[in-house]
Design a protein around this motif. Structure first.
Motif, mmCIF file in Angstrom:
data_model
loop_
_atom_site.group_PDB
_atom_site.id
_atom_site.type_symbol
_atom_site.label_atom_id
_atom_site.label_comp_id
_atom_site.label_asym_id
_atom_site.label_seq_id
_atom_site.Cartn_x
_atom_site.Cartn_y
_atom_site.Cartn_z
ATOM 1 N N MET A 28 -17.568 42.088 11.697
ATOM 2 C CA MET A 28 -17.553 42.219 10.305
ATOM 3 C C MET A 28 -17.782 43.649 9.758
ATOM 4 N N THR A 29 -17.891 44.673 10.663
ATOM 5 C CA THR A 29 -17.858 45.934 10.241
ATOM 6 C C THR A 29 -16.345 46.361 9.983
ATOM 7 N N ALA A 30 -15.378 45.491 9.859
ATOM 8 C CA ALA A 30 -14.227 45.867 9.700
ATOM 9 C C ALA A 30 -13.914 46.603 8.221
ATOM 10 N N ILE A 31 -14.949 46.573 7.381
ATOM 11 C CA ILE A 31 -15.097 47.260 6.284
ATOM 12 C C ILE A 31 -14.855 48.798 6.530
ATOM 13 N N ALA A 55 -6.579 46.742 2.324
ATOM 14 C CA ALA A 55 -7.351 45.412 1.690
ATOM 15 C C ALA A 55 -8.102 45.852 0.476
ATOM 16 N N LEU A 56 -8.891 47.070 0.512
ATOM 17 C CA LEU A 56 -9.738 47.258 -0.709
ATOM 18 C C LEU A 56 -8.672 47.561 -1.818
ATOM 19 N N PRO A 57 -7.752 48.342 -1.826
ATOM 20 C CA PRO A 57 -6.785 48.562 -3.013
ATOM 21 C C PRO A 57 -6.380 47.269 -3.562
ATOM 22 N N LEU A 101 -11.509 36.114 -1.921
ATOM 23 C CA LEU A 101 -11.345 37.386 -1.249
ATOM 24 C C LEU A 101 -12.317 37.309 0.114
ATOM 25 N N SER A 102 -13.456 37.066 -0.091
ATOM 26 C CA SER A 102 -14.479 36.857 0.863
ATOM 27 C C SER A 102 -14.021 35.896 1.775
ATOM 28 N N LEU A 103 -13.694 34.545 1.495
ATOM 29 C CA LEU A 103 -13.410 33.658 2.488
ATOM 30 C C LEU A 103 -11.991 33.801 3.020
ATOM 31 N N PHE A 104 -11.021 34.523 2.422
ATOM 32 C CA PHE A 104 -9.932 34.829 3.042
ATOM 33 C C PHE A 104 -10.203 35.998 3.925
ATOM 34 N N TYR A 105 -11.024 36.953 3.964
ATOM 35 C CA TYR A 105 -11.462 37.672 4.999
ATOM 36 C C TYR A 105 -11.903 37.364 6.192
ATOM 37 N N HIS A 115 -12.920 35.597 11.334
ATOM 38 C CA HIS A 115 -13.819 34.844 12.162
ATOM 39 C C HIS A 115 -13.767 33.278 11.496
ATOM 40 N N PRO A 116 -12.567 32.758 12.017
ATOM 41 C CA PRO A 116 -12.402 31.407 11.330
ATOM 42 C C PRO A 116 -13.227 30.375 11.779
ATOM 43 N N LEU A 117 -13.688 30.193 12.975
ATOM 44 C CA LEU A 117 -14.799 29.312 13.481
ATOM 45 C C LEU A 117 -15.940 29.470 12.979
ATOM 46 N N PHE A 118 -16.392 30.899 12.961
ATOM 47 C CA PHE A 118 -17.714 31.114 12.157
ATOM 48 C C PHE A 118 -17.495 30.897 10.722
ATOM 49 N N LEU A 119 -16.583 30.705 10.101
ATOM 50 C CA LEU A 119 -16.582 30.457 8.614
ATOM 51 C C LEU A 119 -16.643 28.764 8.404
#
Length: 444
Positions: free
Chosen positions: A1-4, A13-15, A36-40, A45-49
């Protein structure tokens, strides 16, 4: 989740996310950020979501039941107990499984943030510090706001939801937030990872190259690396939040300037300490009875250790610092208050550095060997040729690490702002450009 901290997030993604956010009417912006958060999370992490969406949904149901039976203390208490045991159970059971399977550490931190956030909201409604949880969008955004999932910071629901009522973003917020985000990425990607490599190199030297100074530099590199990793992620979260009209609390306030272990816990991952006190009550860490007060302080310290993972070293790290928390409160409080600042600083930093001997230890034998060598009881030389080579090769990294782990750089910018506001803005803009170039160069 440190993809940011990745270039794809910063440049793409940010722009795009900011464009969506700014084009939305103010009342729709929380829903846009939630999307945006859920899409990220769905991409990364689809299973985690899916799992955590179910966990948070149960807390929302508990909140609805508490609202429906507002005048029934028994049902409200039952809902709180359910949320407490369910969320803490998720942390210990799922967190333990993640640790055993060596799953991504950031996934475990996301688990912590979501479950503790949901529990915090239930607790606030139960205590009536807020009348109701409000919009389900606000609750879901509070739990799943993606910049926070990498490590926090934790924030009371009432403070977070209040900002969603009329979110506003100025050009200054966007510029300042972007600078904070880039600065956090520099902390994480360059300082944090660079110092971790140095720690790994020192940890892996042959027995013939071990030295007393080398062990001290090793634990210092580990401590600074942990600090830069987590404070960097926090700075990124705060920067992204500021760009979207959300103010998040400062989580790391130069802990290596602490003058007591009590002060250290108020500076290092401070939002977690505040959260533990918030959950158990404001008198939790200030109980007059020594046994109860000591237990409260040990819970705070143990939570601080478990935040970094379910392992022998992390738990030992928390317990070790917790013992000093208790001793400062009950055995020598006058010494801590009356000590000269320099003496108190040295006392604290020695204890903190020694604590990082435990942080990465795997068992008692390894811990005992490191401790003996650290204090010159392992027949080790003072230094070695390998140590001198590593120090020479990483001198700029070490100097930058010490400089930016303290408030020195911030004081220089504050002084410039007092002397020349225009100069301060120019320096801030140039710093942002240079940091972005530096981050890009290291990431390619």
């Amino acid at each position: 989740m440190t993809a940011i901290a990745s270039l794809s997030f910063i440049y793409l993604a940010l722009p795009l996310g900011m464009a969506v956010y700014l084009l939305c009417p103010a009342r729709w912006r929380p829903a846009a950020v939630l999307s945006l958060s859920l899409f990220y999370l769905m991409i990364t992490h689809p299973l985690f979501l899916l799992y955590m969406a179910g966990v948070a949904a149960l807390d929302w149901i508990a909140l609805l039941i508490m609202g429906k039976y507002d005048d029934n203390p028994f049902i409200r208490g039952l809902c709180l107990a359910f949320s407490l045991f369910k969320n803490l159970g998720c942390i210990f059971l799922f967190g333990g499984v993640l640790a055993v399977n060596q799953t991504s550490f950031t996934t475990m931190l996301g688990l912590y943030v979501i479950t503790l956030s949901a529990l915090s909201c239930v607790l606030e409604v139960y205590r009536r510090t807020i009348p109701d949880p409000g919009s389900p969008v606000h609750f879901a955004l509070y739990c799943f706001y993606f910049p926070r999932l990498a490590a926090g910071p934790l924030i009371p629901y009432r403070d977070f939801a209040r900002q969603l009522e009329s979110p506003e973003t100025t050009p200054g917020d966007i510029g300042g937030g972007l600078l904070s985000l880039i600065g956090g990425a520099i902390k994480l990607r360059i300082l944090g990872e660079g110092l971790l490599i140095l720690y790994t190199d020192l940890r892996g030297v042959s027995p013939s190259d071990e030295s007393v100074i080398g062990l001290w530099v090793m634990v210092a590199a580990l401590g600074l690396s942990v600090y830069f990793h987590f404070s960097g992620v926090t700075d990124m979260a705060r920067g992204a939040g500021r760009m979207m009209g959300i103010t998040l609390p400062e989580n790391f306030r130069h802990p290596f300037e602490s003058t007591s272990i009590t002060d250290f816990f108020g500076r290092f991952n401070a939002s977690l300490t505040d959260y533990v006190i918030h959950v158990f009550g404001p008198r939790f860490a200030a109980l007059s009875r020594p046994l109860a007060g000591a237990s409260g302080l040990m819970v705070i310290a143990l939570a601080g250790g478990l935040w970094f993972g379910f392992s022998f070293g992390r738990i030992a790290w928390g317990i070790f610092l917790g013992l000093f928390l208790v001793m400062e409160r009950y055995l020598y409080p006058a010494f801590v208050r009356a000590s000269h600042k320099l003496l108190a600083l040295v006392y604290t930093q020695v204890i903190v550095l020694v604590s990082f001997v435990l942080f990465d230890a795997r068992d008692f034998d390894q811990l005992a060997g490191l401790a003996r060598g650290l204090f010159g009881m392992g027949n080790l030389p003072l230094d070695s040729e390998r140590l001198i080579y590593l120090l020479s090769s990483n001198r700029l990294l070490l100097v930058a690490g010490v400089l930016f782990a303290t408030s020195t750089a911030g004081r220089l910018f504050a002084l410039l702002r007092e002397r020349s506001l225009i100069g301060y803005r120019i320096a801030g803009g140039l710093s942002g450009i240079l940091l972005l170039i530096l981050l890009t160069a290291f990431a390619i």
